[in-house]
Design a protein around this motif. Sequence first.
Motif, PDB file in Angstrom:
ATOM      1  N   THR A   8     -67.205   4.420  -4.611  1.00 20.32           N
ATOM      2  CA  THR A   8     -65.913   4.950  -4.200  1.00 20.32           C
ATOM      3  C   THR A   8     -66.054   6.448  -3.930  1.00 20.32           C
ATOM      4  O   THR A   8     -67.001   7.089  -4.389  1.00 20.32           O
ATOM      5  CB  THR A   8     -64.849   4.734  -5.292  1.00 20.32           C
ATOM      6  N   LYS A   9     -65.095   6.988  -3.199  1.00 18.60           N
ATOM      7  CA  LYS A   9     -65.094   8.417  -2.883  1.00 18.60           C
ATOM      8  C   LYS A   9     -65.072   9.242  -4.178  1.00 18.60           C
ATOM      9  O   LYS A   9     -65.760  10.245  -4.291  1.00 18.60           O
ATOM     10  CB  LYS A   9     -63.880   8.730  -2.008  1.00 18.60           C
ATOM     11  N   GLU A  10     -64.263   8.799  -5.162  1.00 19.19           N
ATOM     12  CA  GLU A  10     -64.148   9.528  -6.437  1.00 19.19           C
ATOM     13  C   GLU A  10     -65.497   9.596  -7.138  1.00 19.19           C
ATOM     14  O   GLU A  10     -65.881  10.636  -7.662  1.00 19.19           O
ATOM     15  CB  GLU A  10     -63.130   8.864  -7.380  1.00 19.19           C
ATOM     16  N   SER A  11     -66.207   8.487  -7.158  1.00 20.13           N
ATOM     17  CA  SER A  11     -67.505   8.450  -7.824  1.00 20.13           C
ATOM     18  C   SER A  11     -68.503   9.354  -7.113  1.00 20.13           C
ATOM     19  O   SER A  11     -69.269  10.084  -7.747  1.00 20.13           O
ATOM     20  CB  SER A  11     -68.040   7.017  -7.875  1.00 20.13           C
ATOM     21  N   PHE A  12     -68.497   9.318  -5.777  1.00 16.31           N
ATOM     22  CA  PHE A  12     -69.394  10.166  -4.997  1.00 16.31           C
ATOM     23  C   PHE A  12     -69.138  11.635  -5.327  1.00 16.31           C
ATOM     24  O   PHE A  12     -70.067  12.401  -5.573  1.00 16.31           O
ATOM     25  CB  PHE A  12     -69.192   9.905  -3.501  1.00 16.31           C
ATOM     26  N   GLU A  13     -67.865  12.021  -5.362  1.00 16.62           N
ATOM     27  CA  GLU A  13     -67.506  13.414  -5.650  1.00 16.62           C
ATOM     28  C   GLU A  13     -67.890  13.807  -7.074  1.00 16.62           C
ATOM     29  O   GLU A  13     -68.343  14.924  -7.311  1.00 16.62           O
ATOM     30  CB  GLU A  13     -66.021  13.646  -5.388  1.00 16.62           C
ATOM     31  N   THR A  14     -67.726  12.889  -8.020  1.00 19.22           N
ATOM     32  CA  THR A  14     -68.103  13.160  -9.412  1.00 19.22           C
ATOM     33  C   THR A  14     -69.608  13.388  -9.523  1.00 19.22           C
ATOM     34  O   THR A  14     -70.058  14.314 -10.200  1.00 19.22           O
ATOM     35  CB  THR A  14     -67.678  11.996 -10.332  1.00 19.22           C
ATOM     36  N   LEU A  15     -70.397  12.540  -8.842  1.00 16.43           N
ATOM     37  CA  LEU A  15     -71.851  12.712  -8.863  1.00 16.43           C
ATOM     38  C   LEU A  15     -72.248  14.043  -8.223  1.00 16.43           C
ATOM     39  O   LEU A  15     -73.138  14.737  -8.720  1.00 16.43           O
ATOM     40  CB  LEU A  15     -72.555  11.556  -8.137  1.00 16.43           C
ATOM     41  N   GLN A  16     -71.568  14.425  -7.133  1.00 17.22           N
ATOM     42  CA  GLN A  16     -71.849  15.712  -6.486  1.00 17.22           C
ATOM     43  C   GLN A  16     -71.568  16.870  -7.439  1.00 17.22           C
ATOM     44  O   GLN A  16     -72.350  17.821  -7.514  1.00 17.22           O
ATOM     45  CB  GLN A  16     -70.997  15.883  -5.227  1.00 17.22           C
ATOM     46  N   GLU A  17     -70.443  16.789  -8.161  1.00 21.45           N
ATOM     47  CA  GLU A  17     -70.089  17.850  -9.117  1.00 21.45           C
ATOM     48  C   GLU A  17     -71.110  17.926 -10.248  1.00 21.45           C
ATOM     49  O   GLU A  17     -71.499  19.018 -10.661  1.00 21.45           O
ATOM     50  CB  GLU A  17     -68.677  17.624  -9.685  1.00 21.45           C
ATOM     51  N   ASP A  18     -71.534  16.763 -10.758  1.00 24.99           N
ATOM     52  CA  ASP A  18     -72.558  16.729 -11.815  1.00 24.99           C
ATOM     53  C   ASP A  18     -73.838  17.401 -11.331  1.00 24.99           C
ATOM     54  O   ASP A  18     -74.451  18.193 -12.052  1.00 24.99           O
ATOM     55  CB  ASP A  18     -72.874  15.292 -12.238  1.00 24.99           C
ATOM     56  N   LEU A  19     -74.239  17.076 -10.106  1.00 24.60           N
ATOM     57  CA  LEU A  19     -75.469  17.641  -9.542  1.00 24.60           C
ATOM     58  C   LEU A  19     -75.349  19.156  -9.401  1.00 24.60           C
ATOM     59  O   LEU A  19     -76.262  19.891  -9.799  1.00 24.60           O
ATOM     60  CB  LEU A  19     -75.764  16.994  -8.185  1.00 24.60           C
ATOM     61  N   LYS A  20     -74.229  19.628  -8.877  1.00 16.67           N
ATOM     62  CA  LYS A  20     -74.018  21.077  -8.741  1.00 16.67           C
ATOM     63  C   LYS A  20     -74.101  21.774 -10.094  1.00 16.67           C
ATOM     64  O   LYS A  20     -74.723  22.830 -10.218  1.00 16.67           O
ATOM     65  CB  LYS A  20     -72.641  21.364  -8.117  1.00 16.67           C
ATOM     66  N   ILE A  63     -81.426  15.408 -12.247  1.00 15.81           N
ATOM     67  CA  ILE A  63     -81.217  15.985 -10.909  1.00 15.81           C
ATOM     68  C   ILE A  63     -81.839  15.064  -9.859  1.00 15.81           C
ATOM     69  O   ILE A  63     -81.203  14.730  -8.855  1.00 15.81           O
ATOM     70  CB  ILE A  63     -81.799  17.416 -10.814  1.00 15.81           C
ATOM     71  N   ALA A  64     -83.061  14.621 -10.089  1.00 13.90           N
ATOM     72  CA  ALA A  64     -83.751  13.736  -9.136  1.00 13.90           C
ATOM     73  C   ALA A  64     -82.995  12.414  -8.982  1.00 13.90           C
ATOM     74  O   ALA A  64     -82.828  11.898  -7.874  1.00 13.90           O
ATOM     75  CB  ALA A  64     -85.188  13.485  -9.589  1.00 13.90           C
ATOM     76  N   GLU A  65     -82.511  11.870 -10.100  1.00 10.41           N
ATOM     77  CA  GLU A  65     -81.765  10.607 -10.074  1.00 10.41           C
ATOM     78  C   GLU A  65     -80.472  10.750  -9.266  1.00 10.41           C
ATOM     79  O   GLU A  65     -80.151   9.901  -8.431  1.00 10.41           O
ATOM     80  CB  GLU A  65     -81.444  10.190 -11.514  1.00 10.41           C
ATOM     81  N   LEU A  66     -79.729  11.837  -9.502  1.00  4.02           N
ATOM     82  CA  LEU A  66     -78.477  12.055  -8.777  1.00  4.02           C
ATOM     83  C   LEU A  66     -78.731  12.298  -7.290  1.00  4.02           C
ATOM     84  O   LEU A  66     -78.002  11.777  -6.440  1.00  4.02           O
ATOM     85  CB  LEU A  66     -77.702  13.238  -9.375  1.00  4.02           C
ATOM     86  N   ALA A  73     -76.077   6.750  -1.085  1.00  2.00           N
ATOM     87  CA  ALA A  73     -74.668   6.363  -1.248  1.00  2.00           C
ATOM     88  C   ALA A  73     -74.036   5.930   0.062  1.00  2.00           C
ATOM     89  O   ALA A  73     -74.252   6.530   1.113  1.00  2.00           O
ATOM     90  CB  ALA A  73     -73.876   7.522  -1.836  1.00  2.00           C
ATOM     91  N   TYR A  74     -73.272   4.880  -0.059  1.00  2.00           N
ATOM     92  CA  TYR A  74     -72.449   4.420   1.058  1.00  2.00           C
ATOM     93  C   TYR A  74     -71.023   4.489   0.535  1.00  2.00           C
ATOM     94  O   TYR A  74     -70.626   3.688  -0.307  1.00  2.00           O
ATOM     95  CB  TYR A  74     -72.835   2.989   1.456  1.00  2.00           C
ATOM     96  N   VAL A  75     -70.268   5.511   0.965  1.00  2.00           N
ATOM     97  CA  VAL A  75     -68.912   5.713   0.469  1.00  2.00           C
ATOM     98  C   VAL A  75     -67.970   4.780   1.228  1.00  2.00           C
ATOM     99  O   VAL A  75     -67.915   4.801   2.448  1.00  2.00           O
ATOM    100  CB  VAL A  75     -68.470   7.183   0.614  1.00  2.00           C
ATOM    101  N   VAL A  76     -67.273   3.958   0.476  1.00  2.00           N
ATOM    102  CA  VAL A  76     -66.362   2.985   1.072  1.00  2.00           C
ATOM    103  C   VAL A  76     -64.988   3.632   1.228  1.00  2.00           C
ATOM    104  O   VAL A  76     -64.390   4.071   0.252  1.00  2.00           O
ATOM    105  CB  VAL A  76     -66.282   1.715   0.190  1.00  2.00           C
ATOM    106  N   ASP A  77     -64.520   3.711   2.467  1.00  2.00           N
ATOM    107  CA  ASP A  77     -63.225   4.316   2.778  1.00  2.00           C
ATOM    108  C   ASP A  77     -62.200   3.209   3.007  1.00  2.00           C
ATOM    109  O   ASP A  77     -62.328   2.410   3.925  1.00  2.00           O
ATOM    110  CB  ASP A  77     -63.352   5.183   4.034  1.00  2.00           C
ATOM    111  N   LEU A  78     -61.200   3.169   2.148  1.00  2.00           N
ATOM    112  CA  LEU A  78     -60.190   2.115   2.225  1.00  2.00           C
ATOM    113  C   LEU A  78     -58.901   2.588   2.877  1.00  2.00           C
ATOM    114  O   LEU A  78     -57.961   1.829   3.002  1.00  2.00           O
ATOM    115  CB  LEU A  78     -59.866   1.615   0.812  1.00  2.00           C
ATOM    116  N   SER A  79     -58.860   3.851   3.298  1.00  2.00           N
ATOM    117  CA  SER A  79     -57.599   4.446   3.737  1.00  2.00           C
ATOM    118  C   SER A  79     -56.967   3.764   4.946  1.00  2.00           C
ATOM    119  O   SER A  79     -55.761   3.762   5.090  1.00  2.00           O
ATOM    120  CB  SER A  79     -57.776   5.941   4.012  1.00  2.00           C
ATOM    121  N   ASN A  80     -57.772   3.166   5.827  1.00  2.00           N
ATOM    122  CA  ASN A  80     -57.166   2.561   7.013  1.00  2.00           C
ATOM    123  C   ASN A  80     -57.196   1.029   6.978  1.00  2.00           C
ATOM    124  O   ASN A  80     -57.053   0.379   8.004  1.00  2.00           O
ATOM    125  CB  ASN A  80     -57.825   3.091   8.295  1.00  2.00           C
TER     126      ASN A  80
END
Length: 158
Positions: A8-20, A63-66, A73-80
């Motif tokens: 999900t988009k939320e999970s992708f963003e959380t992983l990005q924040e963890d990596l940063k 870091i390598a794992e993230l 990652a394939y972010v699934v967009d459900l908005s439309n």
Amino acid sequence: MSHSVPMTKESFETLQEDLKRLIREERPRVIQDIAEARSHGDLSENAEYDAAKHRQSFIEGRIAELQDKLARAYVVDLSNLKPDKVVFGSTVTLYDTAADEECTYKIVGEDEADIKLGKISCTSPVGKALIGHKLDDSVKVKVPSGLKEYEIVDIKYV
């Protein structure tokens, strides 16, 4: 060849924040800790140095794992999408016919699954069984305790 990981988009963003955070805060902090421990002299009996090196190894591995997960990652967009059937990322309310109660699950990737938060993996028996079904469908799921029957009473894409 590595396969893509749906999330999900939320999970992708959380992983990005963890990596940063790991790269910008944790990595420099552990490098500083190693330098400080080195300044204390003999490394062969220096517990602070050993602990810092162990922590550094853990941080670099994470870091390598993230980076790998985010790259695949394939972010699934459900908005439309119209919520007419259960797909990855759907929040599904089920009526458990045997227990005479409702339960709600969000269908997520394996890394995001947490039954306490109502998040089930798309690869779990219930997750797999629900995907593709529509509102009001009756779904039978083989679970460790036997066969469960659910009726889909609501589908949301949130």
